[in-house]
Design a protein around this motif. Sequence first.
Motif, PDB file in Angstrom:
ATOM      1  N   VAL A   7     -50.493  30.687  19.156  1.00  0.00           N
ATOM      2  CA  VAL A   7     -51.193  31.418  18.104  1.00  0.00           C
ATOM      3  C   VAL A   7     -52.557  31.871  18.634  1.00  0.00           C
ATOM      4  CG1 VAL A   7     -52.175  31.228  15.782  1.00  0.00           C
ATOM      5  CG2 VAL A   7     -50.018  30.111  16.311  1.00  0.00           C
ATOM      6  N   PRO A   8     -52.973  33.118  18.355  1.00  0.00           N
ATOM      7  CA  PRO A   8     -54.256  33.607  18.850  1.00  0.00           C
ATOM      8  C   PRO A   8     -55.450  32.769  18.360  1.00  0.00           C
ATOM      9  CG  PRO A   8     -52.947  35.417  18.000  1.00  0.00           C
ATOM     10  CD  PRO A   8     -52.234  34.154  17.630  1.00  0.00           C
ATOM     11  N   ILE A   9     -56.434  32.621  19.211  1.00  0.00           N
ATOM     12  CA  ILE A   9     -57.650  31.858  18.910  1.00  0.00           C
ATOM     13  C   ILE A   9     -58.596  32.720  18.089  1.00  0.00           C
ATOM     14  CG2 ILE A   9     -59.694  30.776  19.946  1.00  0.00           C
ATOM     15  CD1 ILE A   9     -57.872  30.266  22.435  1.00  0.00           C
ATOM     16  N   GLN A  10     -59.139  32.162  17.009  1.00  0.00           N
ATOM     17  CA  GLN A  10     -60.116  32.848  16.170  1.00  0.00           C
ATOM     18  C   GLN A  10     -61.536  32.395  16.488  1.00  0.00           C
ATOM     19  OE1 GLN A  10     -58.002  35.436  14.918  1.00  0.00           O
ATOM     20  NE2 GLN A  10     -59.690  35.347  13.493  1.00  0.00           N
ATOM     21  N   GLU A  11     -61.733  31.104  16.771  1.00  0.00           N
ATOM     22  CA  GLU A  11     -63.064  30.599  17.089  1.00  0.00           C
ATOM     23  C   GLU A  11     -62.950  29.344  17.936  1.00  0.00           C
ATOM     24  OE1 GLU A  11     -65.238  28.251  13.925  1.00  0.00           O
ATOM     25  OE2 GLU A  11     -63.836  29.366  12.666  1.00  0.00           O
ATOM     26  N   SER A  12     -64.042  29.000  18.590  1.00  0.00           N
ATOM     27  CA  SER A  12     -64.107  27.807  19.433  1.00  0.00           C
ATOM     28  C   SER A  12     -65.321  26.996  19.033  1.00  0.00           C
ATOM     29  CB  SER A  12     -64.219  28.203  20.900  1.00  0.00           C
ATOM     30  OG  SER A  12     -63.091  28.954  21.299  1.00  0.00           O
ATOM     31  N   ASP A  13     -65.239  25.677  19.257  1.00  0.00           N
ATOM     32  CA  ASP A  13     -66.330  24.781  18.889  1.00  0.00           C
ATOM     33  C   ASP A  13     -66.441  23.689  19.949  1.00  0.00           C
ATOM     34  OD1 ASP A  13     -68.336  23.532  17.383  1.00  0.00           O
ATOM     35  OD2 ASP A  13     -66.903  22.455  16.130  1.00  0.00           O
ATOM     36  N   GLU A  14     -67.642  23.481  20.479  1.00  0.00           N
ATOM     37  CA  GLU A  14     -67.866  22.394  21.427  1.00  0.00           C
ATOM     38  C   GLU A  14     -68.128  21.124  20.614  1.00  0.00           C
ATOM     39  OE1 GLU A  14     -70.134  21.315  25.576  1.00  0.00           O
ATOM     40  OE2 GLU A  14     -70.846  23.033  24.435  1.00  0.00           O
ATOM     41  N   VAL A  15     -67.129  20.231  20.580  1.00  0.00           N
ATOM     42  CA  VAL A  15     -67.194  19.043  19.737  1.00  0.00           C
ATOM     43  C   VAL A  15     -67.868  17.866  20.425  1.00  0.00           C
ATOM     44  CG1 VAL A  15     -65.219  19.719  18.350  1.00  0.00           C
ATOM     45  CG2 VAL A  15     -64.867  18.318  20.387  1.00  0.00           C
ATOM     46  N   ALA A  16     -67.982  17.917  21.726  1.00  0.00           N
ATOM     47  CA  ALA A  16     -68.685  16.917  22.528  1.00  0.00           C
ATOM     48  C   ALA A  16     -69.062  17.604  23.833  1.00  0.00           C
ATOM     49  CB  ALA A  16     -67.804  15.695  22.785  1.00  0.00           C
ATOM     50  N   ASP A  17     -69.923  16.999  24.594  1.00  0.00           N
ATOM     51  CA  ASP A  17     -70.371  17.596  25.843  1.00  0.00           C
ATOM     52  C   ASP A  17     -69.173  17.926  26.740  1.00  0.00           C
ATOM     53  OD1 ASP A  17     -72.228  18.509  27.734  1.00  0.00           O
ATOM     54  OD2 ASP A  17     -72.196  16.570  28.766  1.00  0.00           O
ATOM     55  N   GLY A  18     -68.922  19.211  26.946  1.00  0.00           N
ATOM     56  CA  GLY A  18     -67.845  19.659  27.817  1.00  0.00           C
ATOM     57  C   GLY A  18     -66.467  19.668  27.189  1.00  0.00           C
ATOM     58  N   ILE A  19     -66.341  19.371  25.893  1.00  0.00           N
ATOM     59  CA  ILE A  19     -65.044  19.393  25.205  1.00  0.00           C
ATOM     60  C   ILE A  19     -65.087  20.486  24.150  1.00  0.00           C
ATOM     61  CG2 ILE A  19     -63.409  18.121  23.780  1.00  0.00           C
ATOM     62  CD1 ILE A  19     -64.421  15.574  25.146  1.00  0.00           C
ATOM     63  N   ILE A  20     -64.245  21.502  24.366  1.00  0.00           N
ATOM     64  CA  ILE A  20     -64.218  22.667  23.481  1.00  0.00           C
ATOM     65  C   ILE A  20     -62.846  22.762  22.818  1.00  0.00           C
ATOM     66  CG2 ILE A  20     -64.403  25.185  23.365  1.00  0.00           C
ATOM     67  CD1 ILE A  20     -66.216  24.935  25.900  1.00  0.00           C
ATOM     68  N   LEU A  21     -62.850  22.874  21.500  1.00  0.00           N
ATOM     69  CA  LEU A  21     -61.616  23.052  20.750  1.00  0.00           C
ATOM     70  C   LEU A  21     -61.548  24.487  20.250  1.00  0.00           C
ATOM     71  CD1 LEU A  21     -61.561  19.811  18.540  1.00  0.00           C
ATOM     72  CD2 LEU A  21     -60.487  20.198  20.770  1.00  0.00           C
ATOM     73  N   ASP A  22     -60.365  25.084  20.362  1.00  0.00           N
ATOM     74  CA  ASP A  22     -60.121  26.434  19.859  1.00  0.00           C
ATOM     75  C   ASP A  22     -59.328  26.328  18.569  1.00  0.00           C
ATOM     76  OD1 ASP A  22     -61.307  27.657  22.119  1.00  0.00           O
ATOM     77  OD2 ASP A  22     -59.436  27.471  23.232  1.00  0.00           O
ATOM     78  N   TYR A  23     -59.644  27.186  17.616  1.00  0.00           N
ATOM     79  CA  TYR A  23     -58.992  27.179  16.307  1.00  0.00           C
ATOM     80  C   TYR A  23     -58.353  28.524  16.025  1.00  0.00           C
ATOM     81  CZ  TYR A  23     -61.978  23.109  15.714  1.00  0.00           C
ATOM     82  OH  TYR A  23     -62.613  21.892  15.874  1.00  0.00           O
ATOM     83  N   ASP A  24     -57.199  28.497  15.335  1.00  0.00           N
ATOM     84  CA  ASP A  24     -56.576  29.740  14.888  1.00  0.00           C
ATOM     85  C   ASP A  24     -57.171  30.123  13.537  1.00  0.00           C
ATOM     86  OD1 ASP A  24     -55.348  28.165  12.939  1.00  0.00           O
ATOM     87  OD2 ASP A  24     -53.359  28.294  13.813  1.00  0.00           O
ATOM     88  N   LYS A  25     -56.634  31.155  12.909  1.00  0.00           N
ATOM     89  CA  LYS A  25     -57.206  31.629  11.640  1.00  0.00           C
ATOM     90  C   LYS A  25     -57.088  30.613  10.510  1.00  0.00           C
ATOM     91  CE  LYS A  25     -53.057  34.125  10.219  1.00  0.00           C
ATOM     92  NZ  LYS A  25     -52.713  33.564   8.944  1.00  0.00           N
ATOM     93  N   ASP A  26     -56.182  29.640  10.646  1.00  0.00           N
ATOM     94  CA  ASP A  26     -56.021  28.614   9.635  1.00  0.00           C
ATOM     95  C   ASP A  26     -56.812  27.340   9.951  1.00  0.00           C
ATOM     96  OD1 ASP A  26     -54.216  30.170   8.099  1.00  0.00           O
ATOM     97  OD2 ASP A  26     -52.602  29.614   9.470  1.00  0.00           O
ATOM     98  N   GLY A  27     -57.537  27.359  11.028  1.00  0.00           N
ATOM     99  CA  GLY A  27     -58.371  26.221  11.412  1.00  0.00           C
ATOM    100  C   GLY A  27     -57.612  25.243  12.228  1.00  0.00           C
TER     101      GLY A  27
END
Length: 56
Positions: A36-56
């Motif tokens: 599923v295409p990525i809508q946004e990304s969030d760095e949840v800890a130093d060097g750890i990035i989570l990508d979210y789709d439109k539904d989170g």
Amino acid sequence: MLYFPNSDGTPISTGECQLVRVDREADAVYLELTSVPIQESDEVADGIILDYDKDG
């Protein structure tokens, strides 16, 4: 698909939906659980990035 790189960097694949990719140059591991295409990304800890789709 699930990929595990061989010692020469070429992938071994099994399955259908998941991808594990190692980038030695960037010192990073990528885990893709869906295509599923990525809508946004969030760095949840130093060097750890989570990508979210439109539904989170």
